[in-house]
Scaffold this active site. Structure first.
Site, PDB file in Angstrom:
ATOM      1  N   LYS A  69      63.277  13.886  -1.767  1.00  0.00           N
ATOM      2  CA  LYS A  69      62.001  14.172  -2.499  1.00  0.00           C
ATOM      3  C   LYS A  69      61.050  15.243  -1.725  1.00  0.00           C
ATOM      4  O   LYS A  69      60.450  14.648  -0.724  1.00  0.00           O
ATOM      5  CB  LYS A  69      61.185  13.120  -3.052  1.00  0.00           C
ATOM      6  CG  LYS A  69      60.331  13.554  -3.931  1.00  0.00           C
ATOM      7  CD  LYS A  69      59.081  12.747  -4.269  1.00  0.00           C
ATOM      8  CE  LYS A  69      57.802  12.869  -3.420  1.00  0.00           C
ATOM      9  NZ  LYS A  69      57.081  14.145  -3.612  1.00  0.00           N
ATOM     10  N   GLU A 127      56.976   7.943   9.620  1.00  0.00           N
ATOM     11  CA  GLU A 127      56.101   8.809  10.620  1.00  0.00           C
ATOM     12  C   GLU A 127      55.020   9.137  10.085  1.00  0.00           C
ATOM     13  O   GLU A 127      55.136   9.881   9.133  1.00  0.00           O
ATOM     14  CB  GLU A 127      57.043  10.252  10.839  1.00  0.00           C
ATOM     15  CG  GLU A 127      56.667  10.811  12.256  1.00  0.00           C
ATOM     16  CD  GLU A 127      55.634  12.022  11.954  1.00  0.00           C
ATOM     17  OE1 GLU A 127      54.288  11.288  12.121  1.00  0.00           O
ATOM     18  OE2 GLU A 127      55.839  12.967  11.526  1.00  0.00           O
ATOM     19  N   CYS A 183      50.182  16.095  11.865  1.00  0.00           N
ATOM     20  CA  CYS A 183      49.980  14.724  12.157  1.00  0.00           C
ATOM     21  C   CYS A 183      49.663  14.358  13.631  1.00  0.00           C
ATOM     22  O   CYS A 183      48.977  13.427  14.129  1.00  0.00           O
ATOM     23  CB  CYS A 183      51.018  13.692  11.911  1.00  0.00           C
ATOM     24  SG  CYS A 183      52.705  14.483  12.602  1.00  0.00           S
ATOM     25  N   GLU A 219      41.913   9.976  10.137  1.00  0.00           N
ATOM     26  CA  GLU A 219      42.470  11.225  10.251  1.00  0.00           C
ATOM     27  C   GLU A 219      41.908  12.340   9.081  1.00  0.00           C
ATOM     28  O   GLU A 219      41.999  11.995   8.139  1.00  0.00           O
ATOM     29  CB  GLU A 219      44.256  11.096   9.969  1.00  0.00           C
ATOM     30  CG  GLU A 219      44.735  12.477  10.165  1.00  0.00           C
ATOM     31  CD  GLU A 219      46.446  11.994   9.771  1.00  0.00           C
ATOM     32  OE1 GLU A 219      47.155  12.417  10.689  1.00  0.00           O
ATOM     33  OE2 GLU A 219      46.912  11.325   8.907  1.00  0.00           O
TER      34      GLU A 219
END
Length: 503
Positions: free
Chosen positions: A194, A270, A304, A403
């Site tokens: 996906k 991750e 990231c 983040e």
């Protein structure tokens, strides 16, 4: 019959037409969702206007894809196909991606908003290298013979799981797809992929290359759709034995929970990061400024590993800040679309991401941090945010703990190695860190003491297909890339052979 979409590029940096199918790729064919399905708007981040639409699958389409994958695994892939043959097909796919690098780079740039030259020189080669790297590993998945007694032999086999799921993000679409499917296929698994509903273009183009390369039908199946439908179905499907996910920590928690509540599938995550960049006073200042800038502003901060917390030793703090600010000013002055010459800074990928980043900027201001440069929208069209530098940020502020995933950083002064080590480790994340110093002993010591899965010394964050990547703490579970990914997507079977023991 699923629709195709053709985009004609007539720009200063790339001219050409690129066509891809906007349907679901199941069992080697393009199909529509079984229920007709909705269509997902794919938006140009430079204008906010719809480029085209792609179909949205459902859990029923995932069921069909899994059935096709299971058939392929039992008949035309998996342990039915020698590793050398799997490697040849991955090598062909790498060649095809390289051959069509212009088209893929153009789609990546159009979809994400990153500059065409960045996509062509960085994103596409990284995908090619990953495919080639694992092509070389496909016939080198080995077990061990283990000494026990003279009357017994024991050995291990590293076997594929079978049907595995891959859910990939929007910031490096083709790269993360390649990082997932290359080791999955090399080890004999079959894949339900996906891609992000925000950036599906290169995954859909890749599907046609998978067919051209000659992979058996059902080996790779690509289901467009939303996370709460297709992603949820993949996470909970009882016949999917393992899943690899790259994305937010919040979504990673949901996938882990879905695994626990379904079939306890192997989960590799991750996830997010809040990476520190640490600049000591003996660092090459000019290089430190460049690496720190790349570490946070590359891909408009949408990485990231982005170094959004920059710690600078007090002796060089003012000099660093002056040079770093000039770099941010240059980027702000070179803001524009992905096909304009000279552009170095583009838009955020979507309105949702734009609003999220602007919310963090507002939070930083309200909590007392000082905006040295930026902190505003660029222009009035699209999702552009000026490179933003905060000073006077405190450790407990949201902009220092959460983040942001945008071109926003805080530059903080520190005195001692011990102090900055404590600050660097003071988050729930542990994905990456950069250490800039000419003192080798200090660099090695800091690399040991920082709680992160990937440390870069005298550079910004980087990725190589042959080097493992993953996080500590809430930045993830497991490792991707390198030989370690072979362990991620195989399960170990121990075999005991009686050579003479009698009861």
């Amino acid at each position: 019959m699923p629709q195709t979409y053709t985009h004609t590029f007539d720009t200063p940096v790339y001219k050409g037409s690129v066509t891809f199918n906007t349907g679901l790729f199941i069992d080697g064919q393009w199909v529509d969702p079984v229920d007709g399905g909705d269509r997902i708007d794919v938006v140009d981040p430079c204008t906010g206007k719809v480029i085209t639409t792609v179909v949205a699958g459902t859990s029923k389409d995932v069921d069909i894809a899994v059935a096709a994958a299971e058939k392929a695994y039992k008949t035309s892939w998996g342990l039915k196909v020698p590793g050398v043959e799997r490697g040849k097909l991955l090598g062909k796919l790498a060649d095809l991606v390289e051959k069509h690098s212009d088209e893929l780079a153009a789609l990546e740039a159009l979809n994400v908003g990153k500059h065409f030259h960045v996509a062509k020189m960085a994103d596409i080669p990284l995908a090619v290298n990953a495919l080639r790297y694992y092509a070389g590993w496909a016939d080198k998945v080995h077990g061990k013979t283990i000494e026990t007694t003279e009357n017994k032999m024991a050995y291990t086999r590293h076997e594929p799981y079978g049907v595995v799921g891959a859910i990939t993000p929007w910031n490096f679409p083709l790269g993360t797809v390649s990082f997932k499917i290359a080791p999955m296929l090399a080890t004999g698994n079959v894949v339900i992929l996906k891609p992000s509903e925000i950036t599906p273009f290169t995954a859909l183009y890749l599907a046609s290359l998978i067919n051209t390369a000659g992979f058996p039908p059902g080996t790779v199946n690509i289901i467009n759709g939303y996370g709460n439908t297709v992603g949820e179905a993949i996470s909970r499907h009882s016949s999917i034995r393992a899943i690899g996910f790259t994305g937010s920590t919040l979504t990673g928690r949901k996938i882990l929970k879905a695994s626990a509540e379904s079939n306890l599938k192997k989960v590799t995550l991750e996830l997010g990061g809040k990476s520190p960049t640490i600049v000591f006073d003996d660092a090459d200042l000019e290089q430190a400024i460049k690496w720190a800038s790349m570490g946070i502003f590359f891909n408009m901060g949408q990485a990231c590993v982005a170094g959004s917390r920059i710690y600078v030793q007090e002796k060089i703090y003012d000099q660093f800040l002056q040079g770093f600010t000039k770099t941010a000013e240059v980027l702000a002055g070179a803001t524009g679309g992905p096909f304009e010459p000279g552009v170095q800074h583009g838009p955020q990928v979507s309105n949702l991401q734009f609003e999220r980043v602007m919310g963090y900027i507002k939070s930083g201001k309200s909590e007392g941090a000082k905006v040295l440069i930026g902190g505003e929208r660029h222009g009035d069209t699209g999702y552009f945010i000026k490179p933003t530098v905060f000073t006077e940020a405190k450790p407990d502020m949201k902009i220092m703990q959460e983040e942001i995933f945008g071109p926003v950083c805080s530059v903080v002064k520190f005195k001692t190695e011990e102090e900055v080590t404590e600050w660097a480790n003071n988050t729930t994340y542990g994905l990456a860190a950069s250490i800039l110093t000419e003192n080798v002993a200090r660099a090695i010591r800091m690399a040991s003491n920082i709680e992160a899965g990937s440390i870069s010394i005298n550079s910004g964050p980087s990725a190589e297909p042959n080097v493992p990547f993953g996080g500590y703490k809430q930045s993830g579970i497991g490792r991707e890339l390198g030989q370690y990914a072979l362990d991620t997507y195989t399960q170990v079977k121990a075999v005991h052979i009686n050579l003479g023991q009698k009861l």
